[in-house]
Design a protein around this motif. Structure first.
Motif, mmCIF file in Angstrom:
data_model
loop_
_atom_site.group_PDB
_atom_site.id
_atom_site.type_symbol
_atom_site.label_atom_id
_atom_site.label_comp_id
_atom_site.label_asym_id
_atom_site.label_seq_id
_atom_site.Cartn_x
_atom_site.Cartn_y
_atom_site.Cartn_z
ATOM 1 N N HIS A 273 0.836 -1.213 0.000
ATOM 2 C CA HIS A 273 0.000 0.000 0.000
ATOM 3 C C HIS A 273 0.871 1.263 0.000
ATOM 4 N N ALA A 274 1.957 1.206 -0.756
ATOM 5 C CA ALA A 274 2.908 2.319 -0.774
ATOM 6 C C ALA A 274 2.306 3.578 -1.366
ATOM 7 N N ASN A 275 1.325 3.445 -2.253
ATOM 8 C CA ASN A 275 0.716 4.621 -2.873
ATOM 9 C C ASN A 275 -0.047 5.486 -1.883
ATOM 10 N N ASP A 276 -0.396 4.915 -0.723
ATOM 11 C CA ASP A 276 -1.164 5.675 0.261
ATOM 12 C C ASP A 276 -0.332 6.756 0.941
ATOM 13 N N TYR A 277 0.990 6.571 0.985
ATOM 14 C CA TYR A 277 1.819 7.555 1.695
ATOM 15 C C TYR A 277 3.057 7.970 0.902
ATOM 16 N N GLU A 278 3.119 7.656 -0.384
ATOM 17 C CA GLU A 278 4.287 8.046 -1.176
ATOM 18 C C GLU A 278 4.400 9.561 -1.322
ATOM 19 N N LYS A 279 3.259 10.272 -1.484
ATOM 20 C CA LYS A 279 3.307 11.723 -1.651
ATOM 21 C C LYS A 279 3.802 12.401 -0.378
ATOM 22 N N PHE A 280 3.405 11.858 0.778
ATOM 23 C CA PHE A 280 3.887 12.409 2.046
ATOM 24 C C PHE A 280 5.396 12.273 2.153
ATOM 25 N N CYS A 281 5.923 11.112 1.743
ATOM 26 C CA CYS A 281 7.378 10.900 1.770
ATOM 27 C C CYS A 281 8.089 11.823 0.788
ATOM 28 N N LEU A 282 7.464 12.091 -0.355
ATOM 29 C CA LEU A 282 8.065 12.968 -1.350
ATOM 30 C C LEU A 282 8.155 14.399 -0.839
ATOM 31 N N VAL A 283 7.153 14.842 -0.099
ATOM 32 C CA VAL A 283 7.181 16.189 0.474
ATOM 33 C C VAL A 283 8.322 16.322 1.475
ATOM 34 N N ILE A 284 8.511 15.302 2.322
ATOM 35 C CA ILE A 284 9.606 15.319 3.286
ATOM 36 C C ILE A 284 10.951 15.370 2.570
ATOM 37 N N ALA A 285 11.089 14.574 1.517
ATOM 38 C CA ALA A 285 12.337 14.566 0.756
ATOM 39 C C ALA A 285 12.590 15.916 0.103
ATOM 40 N N GLU A 286 11.538 16.568 -0.367
ATOM 41 C CA GLU A 286 11.692 17.885 -0.981
ATOM 42 C C GLU A 286 12.183 18.918 0.020
ATOM 43 N N CYS A 287 11.730 18.807 1.262
ATOM 44 C CA CYS A 287 12.137 19.764 2.297
ATOM 45 C C CYS A 287 13.629 19.689 2.584
ATOM 46 N N ASN A 288 14.246 18.529 2.346
ATOM 47 C CA ASN A 288 15.674 18.397 2.632
ATOM 48 C C ASN A 288 16.508 19.372 1.815
ATOM 49 N N SER A 289 16.101 19.645 0.580
ATOM 50 C CA SER A 289 16.861 20.556 -0.269
ATOM 51 C C SER A 289 16.826 21.978 0.249
ATOM 52 N N LEU A 290 15.872 22.282 1.129
ATOM 53 C CA LEU A 290 15.783 23.614 1.716
ATOM 54 C C LEU A 290 16.478 23.700 3.071
ATOM 55 N N VAL A 291 16.725 22.544 3.694
ATOM 56 C CA VAL A 291 17.285 22.522 5.046
ATOM 57 C C VAL A 291 18.763 22.914 5.047
ATOM 58 N N ASN A 292 19.531 22.418 4.062
ATOM 59 C CA ASN A 292 20.978 22.636 4.086
ATOM 60 C C ASN A 292 21.381 24.113 4.097
ATOM 61 N N PRO A 293 20.802 24.983 3.233
ATOM 62 C CA PRO A 293 21.166 26.408 3.327
ATOM 63 C C PRO A 293 20.862 27.016 4.685
ATOM 64 N N ILE A 294 19.784 26.551 5.334
ATOM 65 C CA ILE A 294 19.453 27.049 6.672
ATOM 66 C C ILE A 294 20.529 26.614 7.675
ATOM 67 N N ILE A 295 20.985 25.367 7.556
ATOM 68 C CA ILE A 295 22.040 24.885 8.456
ATOM 69 C C ILE A 295 23.320 25.688 8.262
ATOM 70 N N TYR A 296 23.703 25.943 7.007
ATOM 71 C CA TYR A 296 24.913 26.716 6.739
ATOM 72 C C TYR A 296 24.821 28.112 7.354
ATOM 73 N N SER A 297 23.672 28.761 7.197
ATOM 74 C CA SER A 297 23.525 30.126 7.681
ATOM 75 C C SER A 297 23.486 30.198 9.205
ATOM 76 N N LEU A 298 22.960 29.157 9.851
ATOM 77 C CA LEU A 298 22.881 29.159 11.306
ATOM 78 C C LEU A 298 24.189 28.745 11.956
ATOM 79 N N ARG A 299 24.922 27.842 11.338
ATOM 80 C CA ARG A 299 26.126 27.282 11.946
ATOM 81 C C ARG A 299 27.400 28.030 11.575
ATOM 82 N N ASP A 300 27.444 28.632 10.386
ATOM 83 C CA ASP A 300 28.678 29.226 9.882
ATOM 84 C C ASP A 300 28.531 30.735 9.827
ATOM 85 N N LYS A 301 29.227 31.438 10.717
ATOM 86 C CA LYS A 301 29.134 32.888 10.775
ATOM 87 C C LYS A 301 29.668 33.533 9.509
#
Length: 368
Positions: A273-301
């Protein structure tokens, strides 16, 4: 029946045929939910592309980032940027539009996602190996030449492209309908198992390597001298490792649900029943591409300050282009202002030439 299916190839059938075979429905008409999802998805993708482009520009402009580890982090930003483009293509070819895709267009849509993920995983593995070799000698940066770094980056993208085109050329189910995936109906379930297991195994290897590095750094820091320079050097290594570990952790958290979904789909097929939650997993994966710039800006002065300089100069240039000088301003007897941004305020003072701040300086440790 199964024997006849396994010996028959369906090259002439369209995408809709394979979707109907596995029982995956294609929307006939657009709904309000579809418009909301696509609108939010395209907005996030636009932010992802701009944010990671800024990381790449910052690494290119600031000479303090001209080291192998930052080149690899810049390549990681390039992979995230590519993922944003891949998600845009996915958003524009989903829903009712899916039935209008040719098989080649459908394969390209999936290949873009595969390439971005494979490039990200391979790049993280390269960062882990580089850190492992460098930190064990208690050095901040690797002595790897720029030529080798470029060659490594080329190899990373070559591996990503190979993994992206394999399903369309070799590992699909057009001749084995019983092997079709329910999440990606033209993909072979065996390929999904191989791909998911390979990525999950790579995750475990990288986590094990970083745990070993952290244990080693902590152990060595207990026996370092109390001199300020050595203590600061050791602390800088730890801070940089924390930043990289946060990037790896975010990647594992965001992509593991999707990979587990693909693994279950490959092993169980329709029963997962992977089709029931594949879109939810795709949204989470998409958010990862936005997380890294935030980490760089918060951690690296230093990275954060470079971002501010880029934005300041960018908005200043746009403002100068929009403002048209009046005749009074042209004939004004006041002395000409120097080129660049005038330091009239604390905000505008950030937009100065990097050469003024760094000319003649040797590399110093950026604030992490």
């Amino acid at each position: 029946m199964e024997s006849s299916l396994s010996n028959t190839c369906y090259y002439d059938h369209n995408v809709t045929f394979f979707y109907n075979w596995v029982g995956k429905k294609i929307s006939v008409a657009w709904t309000t939910r579809d418009f909301v999802v696509i609108g939010l998805g395209l907005t996030v993708c636009f932010i992802v592309v701009l944010a990671n482009l800024m990381v790449m520009v910052a690494i290119f402009m600031n000479r303090r980032f001209h080291f192998p580890i930052y080149y690899l982090l810049g390549n990681m930003a390039a992979a995230d940027l590519f993922a944003g483009v891949a998600y845009v293509n996915l958003m524009l070819n989903t829903g009712p539009w899916t039935s209008m895709l040719t098989k080649n267009q459908w394969y390209i849509r999936g290949a873009l996602i595969d390439i971005s993920l494979t490039a990200s995983v391979a790049n993280l593995l390269a960062v882990a190996v580089e850190r492992h070799q460098t930190i064990l000698t208690m050095q901040l940066h690797s002595k790897m030449s720029k030529r080798r770094v470029v060659l490594l980056i080329v190899c990373i993208w070559a591996v990503g492209i190979i993994m992206g085109v394999v399903p369309s050329m070799v590992w699909n189910c057009e001749c084995h309908l019983e092997d079709c995936s329910t999440v990606a109906p033209l993909y072979s379930r065996r390929f999904l198992i191989f791909w998911a297991v390979l990525n999950l195994l790579t995750f475990f290897i990288m986590v094990a390597m970083y745990i070993r590095i952290f244990i080693y750094v902590r152990y060595q820091s207990q026996y370092t001298s109390q001199h300020n320079s050595e203590m600061q050097h050791s602390q800088t290594i730890i801070n940089l490792m924390k930043t990289i570990f946060m990037v790896l952790g975010a990647f594992v958290i965001c992509w593991t649900p999707g990979l587990v979904t693909l693994l279950l789909d490959g092993l169980l097929g329709k029963e997962s029943h992977a089709n029931d939650y594949e879109k939810f997993c795709l949204v989470i994966a998409e958010c990862n591409s936005l997380v890294n710039p935030i980490i760089y800006s918060l951690r690296d002065k230093e990275m954060r300050q470079t971002f501010k300089r880029i934005l300041c100069c960018l908005f200043r240039r746009v403002d100068d282009q929009q403002r048209q000088p009046s005749p009074i301003e042209i004939d004004s007897p006041t002395p000409k202002e120097p080129l660049g941004c005038v330091q009239k305020s604390e905000h505008e003072a950030l937009c100065f030439s990097q050469e003024t701040n760094h000319k003649g300086d040797s590399w110093t440790t950026p604030g992490l």
